[in-house]
Design a protein around this motif. Structure first.
Motif, PDB file in Angstrom:
ATOM      1  N   CYS A 194       0.836  -1.209   0.000  1.00 49.55           N
ATOM      2  CA  CYS A 194       0.000   0.000   0.000  1.00 49.55           C
ATOM      3  C   CYS A 194       0.869   1.256   0.000  1.00 49.55           C
ATOM      4  CB  CYS A 194      -0.921   0.039   1.207  1.00 49.55           C
ATOM      5  SG  CYS A 194      -0.039   0.146   2.757  1.00 49.55           S
ATOM      6  N   GLY A 195       0.200   2.379  -0.146  1.00 52.82           N
ATOM      7  CA  GLY A 195       0.871   3.663  -0.074  1.00 52.82           C
ATOM      8  C   GLY A 195      -0.040   4.694   0.565  1.00 52.82           C
ATOM      9  N   VAL A 196       0.572   5.808   0.973  1.00 50.44           N
ATOM     10  CA  VAL A 196      -0.189   6.913   1.541  1.00 50.44           C
ATOM     11  C   VAL A 196       0.052   8.151   0.678  1.00 50.44           C
ATOM     12  CG1 VAL A 196      -0.321   8.529   3.484  1.00 50.44           C
ATOM     13  CG2 VAL A 196      -0.199   6.070   3.925  1.00 50.44           C
ATOM     14  N   VAL A 197      -1.015   8.850   0.355  1.00 48.34           N
ATOM     15  CA  VAL A 197      -0.890  10.127  -0.342  1.00 48.34           C
ATOM     16  C   VAL A 197      -1.239  11.208   0.662  1.00 48.34           C
ATOM     17  CG1 VAL A 197      -1.694  11.552  -2.243  1.00 48.34           C
ATOM     18  CG2 VAL A 197      -1.576   9.063  -2.515  1.00 48.34           C
ATOM     19  N   LEU A 198      -0.287  12.097   0.919  1.00 48.04           N
ATOM     20  CA  LEU A 198      -0.454  13.078   1.980  1.00 48.04           C
ATOM     21  C   LEU A 198      -0.759  14.450   1.386  1.00 48.04           C
ATOM     22  CD1 LEU A 198      -0.225  13.604   5.041  1.00 48.04           C
ATOM     23  CD2 LEU A 198       2.231  13.913   4.722  1.00 48.04           C
ATOM     24  N   PHE A 199      -1.925  14.990   1.756  1.00 44.35           N
ATOM     25  CA  PHE A 199      -2.277  16.365   1.382  1.00 44.35           C
ATOM     26  C   PHE A 199      -1.997  17.261   2.586  1.00 44.35           C
ATOM     27  CE2 PHE A 199      -4.539  15.830  -2.632  1.00 44.35           C
ATOM     28  CZ  PHE A 199      -4.761  14.467  -2.635  1.00 44.35           C
ATOM     29  N   GLY A 200      -1.379  18.412   2.342  1.00 41.36           N
ATOM     30  CA  GLY A 200      -1.071  19.305   3.460  1.00 41.36           C
ATOM     31  C   GLY A 200       0.233  18.900   4.100  1.00 41.36           C
ATOM     32  N   VAL A 201       1.297  18.896   3.307  1.00 42.05           N
ATOM     33  CA  VAL A 201       2.552  18.305   3.770  1.00 42.05           C
ATOM     34  C   VAL A 201       3.312  19.189   4.747  1.00 42.05           C
ATOM     35  CG1 VAL A 201       2.822  16.930   1.688  1.00 42.05           C
ATOM     36  CG2 VAL A 201       3.830  19.209   1.785  1.00 42.05           C
ATOM     37  N   THR A 202       2.995  20.484   4.771  1.00 39.41           N
ATOM     38  CA  THR A 202       3.800  21.349   5.633  1.00 39.41           C
ATOM     39  C   THR A 202       3.107  21.677   6.947  1.00 39.41           C
ATOM     40  OG1 THR A 202       2.921  23.223   4.424  1.00 39.41           O
ATOM     41  CG2 THR A 202       5.101  22.443   3.773  1.00 39.41           C
ATOM     42  N   GLY A 203       1.904  21.154   7.151  1.00 39.89           N
ATOM     43  CA  GLY A 203       1.190  21.425   8.400  1.00 39.89           C
ATOM     44  C   GLY A 203       1.902  20.804   9.589  1.00 39.89           C
ATOM     45  N   ASP A 204       1.580  21.347  10.771  1.00 40.88           N
ATOM     46  CA  ASP A 204       2.168  20.865  12.015  1.00 40.88           C
ATOM     47  C   ASP A 204       1.968  19.372  12.220  1.00 40.88           C
ATOM     48  OD1 ASP A 204       3.514  22.852  13.231  1.00 40.88           O
ATOM     49  OD2 ASP A 204       2.269  22.840  15.049  1.00 40.88           O
ATOM     50  N   LEU A 205       0.723  18.969  12.003  1.00 41.38           N
ATOM     51  CA  LEU A 205       0.369  17.583  12.256  1.00 41.38           C
ATOM     52  C   LEU A 205       1.100  16.645  11.303  1.00 41.38           C
ATOM     53  CD1 LEU A 205      -1.851  17.326  14.430  1.00 41.38           C
ATOM     54  CD2 LEU A 205      -3.261  16.407  12.643  1.00 41.38           C
ATOM     55  N   SER A 206       1.148  17.040  10.036  1.00 44.99           N
ATOM     56  CA  SER A 206       1.863  16.222   9.057  1.00 44.99           C
ATOM     57  C   SER A 206       3.315  16.049   9.466  1.00 44.99           C
ATOM     58  CB  SER A 206       1.850  16.906   7.690  1.00 44.99           C
ATOM     59  OG  SER A 206       0.603  16.784   7.099  1.00 44.99           O
ATOM     60  N   GLY A 248       0.158  -2.315  -5.286  1.00 43.62           N
ATOM     61  CA  GLY A 248      -1.044  -3.123  -5.488  1.00 43.62           C
ATOM     62  C   GLY A 248      -2.349  -2.362  -5.607  1.00 43.62           C
ATOM     63  N   GLY A 249      -2.283  -1.090  -5.992  1.00 47.45           N
ATOM     64  CA  GLY A 249      -3.519  -0.325  -6.147  1.00 47.45           C
ATOM     65  C   GLY A 249      -4.136   0.104  -4.831  1.00 47.45           C
ATOM     66  N   ASN A 250      -3.438  -0.137  -3.695  1.00 47.49           N
ATOM     67  CA  ASN A 250      -3.995   0.203  -2.393  1.00 47.49           C
ATOM     68  C   ASN A 250      -3.411   1.528  -1.902  1.00 47.49           C
ATOM     69  OD1 ASN A 250      -5.294  -2.361  -2.308  1.00 47.49           O
ATOM     70  ND2 ASN A 250      -3.323  -3.256  -1.720  1.00 47.49           N
ATOM     71  N   HIS A 251      -4.287   2.546  -1.799  1.00 47.05           N
ATOM     72  CA  HIS A 251      -3.775   3.858  -1.395  1.00 47.05           C
ATOM     73  C   HIS A 251      -4.726   4.535  -0.423  1.00 47.05           C
ATOM     74  CE1 HIS A 251      -0.493   3.804  -4.304  1.00 47.05           C
ATOM     75  NE2 HIS A 251      -1.343   3.135  -5.065  1.00 47.05           N
ATOM     76  N   ALA A 252      -4.112   5.162   0.591  1.00 49.17           N
ATOM     77  CA  ALA A 252      -4.897   5.941   1.555  1.00 49.17           C
ATOM     78  C   ALA A 252      -4.596   7.416   1.318  1.00 49.17           C
ATOM     79  CB  ALA A 252      -4.516   5.544   2.975  1.00 49.17           C
ATOM     80  N   PHE A 253      -5.647   8.209   1.160  1.00 48.04           N
ATOM     81  CA  PHE A 253      -5.472   9.647   0.971  1.00 48.04           C
ATOM     82  C   PHE A 253      -5.626  10.329   2.324  1.00 48.04           C
ATOM     83  CE2 PHE A 253      -7.066   7.854  -2.969  1.00 48.04           C
ATOM     84  CZ  PHE A 253      -6.089   8.277  -3.852  1.00 48.04           C
ATOM     85  N   TYR A 254      -4.552  10.889   2.793  1.00 44.92           N
ATOM     86  CA  TYR A 254      -4.540  11.473   4.126  1.00 44.92           C
ATOM     87  C   TYR A 254      -4.727  12.976   3.979  1.00 44.92           C
ATOM     88  CZ  TYR A 254      -3.279  11.575   9.081  1.00 44.92           C
ATOM     89  OH  TYR A 254      -3.299  11.702  10.444  1.00 44.92           O
ATOM     90  N   LEU A 255      -5.905  13.485   4.370  1.00 49.44           N
ATOM     91  CA  LEU A 255      -6.222  14.897   4.154  1.00 49.44           C
ATOM     92  C   LEU A 255      -5.864  15.702   5.397  1.00 49.44           C
ATOM     93  CD1 LEU A 255      -9.661  14.685   2.299  1.00 49.44           C
ATOM     94  CD2 LEU A 255      -7.357  14.296   1.432  1.00 49.44           C
TER      95      LEU A 255
END
Lengths: 299, 514
Positions: free
Chosen positions: B28-40, B134-141
């Protein structure tokens, strides 16, 4: 460390309680008692490992070191309670003279009330740990075949003397390998037809891994010698080709699988503290280990 | 659900009896939106590294950053690297990092730009081919909720939200889940149009904490507490989450949100639900959620909100020996702000078990110390066969779940004071504390939660029903406060405004000093 020379088990227990009081926390909150039966050679690694594991499992550690000799029976103890080394309580005791034969009498007053007892032999464990006077207190009994001189003889003794609740650090050391292999198989059944394990000669973990894979996969599993350290490779022959995990350095493994880019897996060899922490996480019988022992093919 | 990799075929190496093998995420993979935020930077990136370091991520794991920055893959990798170095829990190991960094990609683009999503899709496809994700992705907003609609629409339009059979696409969103019931429903509708409810993971990092899960273990694995856990014996329940810090650099996030939305709506109501719920049929996600929902539905807000709630704003002053600014003087806060930094309220649970037992919730910033706890305060013994002087120092028995710090359990009860001429009974406490580990365990809540997202394991995530129920409870209080001017100022470093003490005193009770 507080030294108590020529003392008794009861006096050591009282000294621990007094010391805890003096530190201002009369309540103990310990979750188990760990009895370590060791000789001088393995004592300090075993005790230090247990002290580190006590950060995760606050426990009373009782290390008993038999020192048989012709002198008069005598118990010398060193105790430490809490402080910088973590929340555990430690009593390291040397049993001299005839007392070396009666370690159990020293251990009994030091067992914490109503909490589980775990026994650990860093080397030379009894034939049947569950029947040993110390082992009888314990619901979980930890041995370490890797410290034996005759590895296959020792594995044979563990197999014959196995009772539910026994476990061995040679088995614990395998968890990262077993986990990596299981996750390879998570990605769809590659239809394994044979497996080859490469390991340092006389590595009991490799023998256990061989038995585990052979029972789980029902395929021939070969064990060949390598220069180590420990287990260095597992190669599976499958319908899609060879899938291999190689760990030449003893730190990072490389996974190769046909059709995918090779990748690396962190698989460092762990110290006693890490192994004991894993052991103490579950205190019920490890049936998988028992089953693997039962299927050991020994010469 | 059932999209977890493990149930597609039986893995002969995974024996249900084998408790040693950790659950490792499948490809799997993670796609991270908001990469510069504190939490990220401080939580998500380090947690991903820590998971990799513990061997819990698949070998071909991929991390894709998406932002409007003119960056190459290496620039993003450097950002991740720096934050991992600074914030990860486990030691930095070059070989783990090498492995992880091979799967790091960056896609530059505007959140609303379809061509950027086309590039993102190409990147994800490339990772599936070369890294075996494998086509498995989590979009982390990890972005402000106001931007969710545009991102979700683009994910759908670009085809990124759709999974092929046998693979999954999931979306991870962080609180706040809306700012009132209407906005939460909007948000749930928008997310629900793109992802089915089993693929939406709402991160409430509190629920990932071991101690929170231990509330259920203590209640339902033991004999001795549950018989007392009702209005026959319990006088009141006090749930506190206190922070000693101010808003720090979070002015833009915090102002307009306030303590009730930030903490009560999610954390404290979840703690209340776990404390008050009936025994679930099993610990499966659905069974636990059903019981939590029942208790949340039974919650009643006080009729007279002015008398049973309290709110405040920290004033400048001294905290633990250090001079600190008041909320209205903080950088980025308007001097006329009416955002509360302290909120307390009484809630009642209208069912047989809890009738007549008030639940007091309070949270605030710049309070006496950092502490989160659930205190179940028992009634006094119906008869005390002692002289009145003997029990003057005896208050009520209490059972306390300490969530942080010093996770554990405290029991308060009366005991005889030794060696007094006449018998004297006084409060004493008994503590149990979890060991904190140097070895392999005690994962950060984020590690646990991110791993559960990748495994598709939902028990620790609040569902949209729970979120909406939370707003249903809070909305009337928020509306009342909004119509009634500015919150009361309270001194930093104490335990909140006077109105909080008055509110509980009206019921003839007092706050525990946590």
């Amino acid at each position: 460390m507080i030294r108590l020379d020529d003392t008794s088990g009861g006096a050591v227990a009282a000294a621990i309680a007094a010391e805890r009081h003096r530190n201002g926390s009369p309540a103990t909150g310990m979750v188990l008692t760990l009895l370590i039966m060791s000789d001088e050679e393995f004592e300090s690694d075993a005790t230090a490992g247990a002290v580190a594991a006590a950060r995760e499992h606050p426990m009373r550690i009782v290390t008993l070191i038999p020192r048989p000799s012709r002198q008069a029976p005598r118990l010398d103890a060193e105790i430490a309670v809490g402080g910088d080394d973590g929340p555990g309580e430690v009593a390291v005791m040397r049993l001299r003279g005839e007392l070396a034969e009666h370690a159990n009498s020293v251990a009994i007053p030091l067992l914490l009330t109503d909490t589980p007892v775990v026994a650990y032999w860093p080397s030379s464990a009894p034939d049947v740990p569950a029947d040993d006077p110390i082992g009888r207190h314990a619901q979980r009994r930890i041995t370490d075949t890797s410290t034996a001189d005759d590895i296959s003889g020792e594995l044979q003794r563990r197999k014959v003397g196995y009772r539910p609740g026994d476990t061995d650090l040679a088995w614990t050391r395998l968890t990262p390998w077993r986990s990596a292999l299981a996750s390879v198989m998570d990605q769809g059944d590659p239809r394994v037809s044979a497996v080859t394990i490469s390991a340092e000669p006389d590595n009991p973990s490799a023998v256990l891994l061989q038995a585990w894979l052979a029972t789980a996969l029902r395929v021939p599993v070969d064990l060949i010698a390598s220069r180590g350290p420990g287990i260095t490779a597992v190669v599976m022959s499958t319908a899609e080709g060879e899938i291999s995990i190689e760990r030449p350095s003893g730190d990072t493994a490389t996974l190769r699988r046909p059709g995918t880019a090779e990748s690396r897996i962190a698989m460092p060899r762990r110290d006693i503290a890490g192994l004991l922490s894993e052991e103490l996480r579950r205190l019920d019988p490890d049936d998988v280990y028992g089953n693997v022992l039962a299927h050991l093919a020994l010469p | 659900m059932g999209s977890s990799h493990a149930d597609q075929h039986r893995n002969p190496l995974r024996d249900p009896l084998d408790q040693r093998l950790p659950r490792v995420a499948g490809p799997c993979g993670v796609v991270l939106f908001g990469v510069t935020g504190d939490l990220s930077r401080k939580k998500v990136m380090p947690a991903i590294y820590d998971l990799a370091n513990r061997g819990l991520l698949p070998p071909g794991f991929a991390l894709v950053g998406f932002a409007r920055r003119d960056w190459a893959d290496e620039d993003f990798a450097q950002l991740v690297h720096d934050n991992v170095r600074e914030h990860s829990r486990t030691p930095f190991r070059e070989e783990v990092w090498d492995q992880l960094s091979q799967g790091i990609r960056f896609v530059e683009g505007d959140l609303g730009d379809p061509t950027a999503y086309a590039r993102l899709k190409a990147t994800v496809d490339e990772l599936d081919a070369t890294r075996g994700t494998g086509g498995n992705h989590a979009f982390y907003l990890s972005i402000p909720p106001g931007l969710f609609p545009v991102v979700l629409q683009q994910l759908q339009a670009s085809g990124l939200a759709q999974s092929d059979p046998g693979s999954w696409r999931r979306v991870v969103i962080e609180k706040p889940f809306g700012h009132d019931l209407a906005s939460a429903e909007d948000l749930n509708r928008i997310v629900g149009q793109v992802f089915d409810s089993g693929s939406v993971f709402r991160i409430d990092h509190y629920l990932g904490k071991e101690t929170v899960q231990n509330i259920l273990a203590v209640r339902f694995a033991n004999t001795m507490y549950e018989p007392l856990w009702n209005s026959n014996y319990v006088d009141n329940v006090q749930i506190t989450m206190a922070e000693d810090i101010g808003i720090g650099g979070r002015a833009s996030y915090y102002d307009g949100i306030g303590a009730a939305r930030d903490v009560i709506q999610n954390h404290l109501l979840q703690l209340l639900a776990l404390t008050a719920m009936e025994e679930p049929l099993s610990f499966s996600a659905d069974d636990v959620r059903i019981e939590k929902e029942k208790v949340l539905r039974a919650i009643r807000v006080p009729r007279d909100i002015s008398r049973h709630t309290s709110r405040g704003q920290y004033a400048h002053g001294w905290q633990g020996g250090i001079p600190v600014l008041g909320y209205l003087e903080e950088e980025g806060i308007s001097p006329g702000s009416t955002t509360e930094t302290f909120a307390a309220m009484r809630l009642d649970v209208d069912n047989r078990r809890w009738a007549g037992v008030p639940f007091y919730l309070r949270t605030g910033k710049r309070l006496g110390r950092r502490v989160t706890e659930v205190a179940v305060v028992f009634k006094r013994a119906p008869h005390l066969p002692f002289a009145e002087t003997a029990v003057q120092e005896l208050s009520q028995n209490a059972f306390v779940f300490r969530i942080q710090p010093d996770e554990g359990i405290t029991v308060r009860f009366g005991s005889k004071v030794p060696d007094t001429t006449s018998i004297q009974v006084r409060d004493v406490t008994m503590d149990f504390q979890y060991g904190d580990s140097f070895v392999d365990t005690s994962p950060e809540a984020y590690e646990r939660l991110i791993l559960d997202v990748l495994l598709g394991d939902p028990p620790l995530f609040p569902r949209h029903e729970e979120v909406e129920l939370g707003w249903r409870i809070l909305d009337p209080v928020l509306d009342y406060w909004a119509a009634h001017g500015a919150p009361e100022q309270y001194a930093s470093g104490g335990w909140g405004p006077g109105s909080s003490y008055e509110m509980i005193a009206r019921d003839g009770r007092v706050w525990r000093r946590p």
